[in-house]
Structures are given as structure tokens and as C-alpha cells.
Design an enzyme around this catalytic site. Structure first.
Site, PDB file in Angstrom:
ATOM      1  CG  ASP A   6      -2.012  -0.915   1.274  1.00 36.15           C
ATOM      2  OD1 ASP A   6      -2.019  -1.848   0.459  1.00 36.15           O
ATOM      3  OD2 ASP A   6      -2.916  -0.742   2.118  1.00 36.15           O
TER       4      ASP A   6
ATOM      5  CG  HIS B 181       2.119  -8.605   0.187  1.00 32.31           C
ATOM      6  ND1 HIS B 181       1.301  -9.671   0.520  1.00 32.31           N
ATOM      7  CD2 HIS B 181       1.956  -7.690   1.177  1.00 32.31           C
ATOM      8  CE1 HIS B 181       0.670  -9.404   1.662  1.00 32.31           C
ATOM      9  NE2 HIS B 181       1.054  -8.198   2.077  1.00 32.31           N
TER      10      HIS B 181
ATOM     11  CB  SER C  17       8.815   1.887   5.316  1.00 32.57           C
ATOM     12  OG  SER C  17       8.480   1.847   6.685  1.00 32.57           O
TER      13      SER C  17
END
Length: 301
Positions: free
Chosen positions: A117, A173, A260
């Protein structure tokens, strides 16, 4: 005059939005004032500062911050695998898992997906890019990868910078199916990766601590995924097994507290990015999209 607000294109709303920056006043002090820059050099960029903050977020008392954070930033608690009341610390909440159905994975063997995201910038030909977060401000792939030979493999390739805010889901991911190697550590400092900081010096991305994983993909060739640490993100935890095949969208790992960044590199001529990414990135405007959504399509060698 203050710096321009941070704007991004929301793929789901179809509109340009203004980012609500977590800790904005603190960021502006540290990165835009002389006393702040002195504190940055002496303390804030160093691992001990982030370790101390991480320790605070791992204390039981920090769980009191969870519900106000969910409310203040209007997070979708229905997506969480646990209820807000079940998290024992703020860091546990920050690195939360989501219900599987909360992030559907775009179908198609030739379709790559967003690794996280966040707000994404895409560069179809990274060598031809004039700037990342400000015109003319760049870095080389050799600096990013800390490896001249590996950088040569990705020369003329494509790059996606995925910036995660503290309010975002903070697990990352695999963007493609394939077989990953070991995650290799490149040690460094822990500067912020918010545009407030990157507009001052985009090279923070190549000076920060980062992990590099190479994935051999049948459809996309060799793909490099880098997790970049930042202020208050001293922990990058990869959870996958090296040399074992992974599915597209499979969980790779997680960040502990803070904003991040994940950087994804494709070799030359191996991907065509989605049109909205190309259009807005050309104007240095990030695109907000969630993990599992479409990133681009394989174009072959």
C-alpha cells in the site's frame, strides 16, 4: 513561505488529494531548519534514535495510542485481522496483518502487482529520468544496489518507488511470481523517506539501510525488490524462505514503526506500467494504490 503541500493522485477516487502528513511539524523542523539539520546529523539519522523510538512503541502502554490513531486517520478497521482492542502494543498494530479478502490480487500471469500500500512513482526508463521527488535530483542504480555488476543487469530498466506513510498497511508482498534468493542487507542511516525530506535530498534513499532481494520470474525475468528503512524504522523483517517458489502477492515481510519505502526494479523491456502511473509520475505526482492492484504487464525480453 512554507514548502508546497504533498499531493498525490488517488487511483480509486480519480482525483488529486493532499496528504495528511504524520508528524509534519517535526519533519519540517528537522529537514528545513538549521537547528533541525544539526540534530539530524548528530542523532536522528542514527540507528540508536530509531531503536529508542521502537522500544517505546513496543511497551504495553503504547497500546493506548492505537484507537486514537485509527480514528484520527480514518483507517478501515474492518480490514484488520484483529480488532483495534486486541493489539498489545502500538508496534504490533503498526505491523498488523489484514484479512485476506481486504487485498485482492490482480489476476493474470503476465500482470505484476503493487508490492505494498502507498504512494507510487513509476519510471519506465530509469536512466532517462530527470528527477525523482524534485526535478534534476537523481541517484544511480549502482548507488542504490551497492553493486556495479548488478546495476548493469538493470541498466535501461524500469523502477517503481512505493512510499508507505505511517498510516498505511506496513507489510510488503511479492510483485511477481517466481523464485527469490536471500535478502541481502546494505547497512546505512535512517533518514525520513517523506517528501518533506526527499525534496531536500533524494539521495537519502541510497544512504538509508536497505534489503535487496532478487527474484527470478518466468514472465518478468530478474526483478529486484528493495525494502528501505527510515527514521523510526530500524526493523525490516523478511519472512519468506529463500530459493522456494512464491506466488504473486504472497507476503514477503514487514516494517516496524514509521514511514518506509519499497523500490522495485525490472530489467530493460520487461514491463509496461499502468497508464495512470506513467502519466502522473511524469509530472512527479505519486499515485495512491493498494497492494495487489495492477502495476503493469510483462512485455518479454
Amino acid at each position: 513561505m512554507g514548502a508546497a503541500p504533498i499531493r498525490y493522485f488517488d487511483r480509486y477516487k480519480g482525483s488529486v488529494e493532499t496528504e495528511q502528513v504524520y508528524g509534519e511539524a517535526w519533519l519540517k523542523f528537522i529537514y528545513e531548519t538549521v537547528p533541525g539539520k544539526l540534530a539530524l546529523a548528530a542523532l536522528v539519522r542514527r540507528a540508536m534514535f530509531s531503536k529508542f523510538y521502537g522500544w517505546r512503541m513496543n511497551r504495553r502502554i503504547s497500546s493506548a495510542k492505537v484507537l486514537p490513531f485509527v480514528v484520527d486517520y480514518e483507517l478501515e478497521a474492518g480490514e484488520f485481522a484483529k480488532t483495534p482492542w486486541e493489539f498489545k502494543t502500538f508496534n504490533e498494530f503498526f505491523a498488523r496483518a489484514l484479512k485476506k479478502e481486504a487485498r485482492p490480487i490482480a489476476p493474470g500471469d503476465d500482470v505484476a502487482v503493487m508490492p505494498a500500500d502507498g504512494r507510487h512513482l513509476a519510471f519506465p526508463v530509469v536512466d532517462a529520468t530527470q528527477g525523482f521527488y524534485a526535478k534534476g535530483m537523481t541517484f544511480t542504480l549502482a548507488e542504490l544496489l551497492d553493486d556495479e555488476a548488478l546495476a548493469a543487469e538493470f541498466a535501461g530498466g524500469s523502477m517503481l518507488i512505493s512510499r508507505l506513510c505511517p498510516v498505511d498497511y506496513h507489510r510488503f508482498h511479492f510483485p511477481v511470481a517466481g523464485t527469490p534468493g536471500e535478502a541481502e542487507l546494505i547497512n546505512g542511516y535512517l533518514y525520513s523517506v517523506n517528501p518533506v525530506a526527499l525534496r531536500q535530498n533524494v539521495r537519502y534513499l541510497v544512504e538509508n539501510k536497505r534489503m535487496v532481494t532478487l527474484i527470478d520470474s518466468p514472465q518478468f525475468g530478474r526483478v529486484a525488490v528493495l525494502e528501505v528503512g527510515a527514521t523510526c524504522v530500524g526493523t525490516i523483517r523478511n519472512l519468506f524462505l529463500p530459493d522456494q517458489p512464491v506466488a504473486k502477492g504472497e507476503e514477503k515481510g514487514l516494517f516496524k514503526f514509521g514511514g518506509s519505502c519499497v523500490i522495485t526494479l525490472f530489467q530493460k523491456g520487461r514491463i509496461t506500467f499502468e497508464p495512470d502511473l506513467v502519466e502522473h509520475s511524469a509530472n512527479f505526482v505519486e499515485v495512491y494504490a493498494k497492494m495487489g492492484d495492477r502495476l503493469g504487464v510483462a512485455t518479454g525480453a
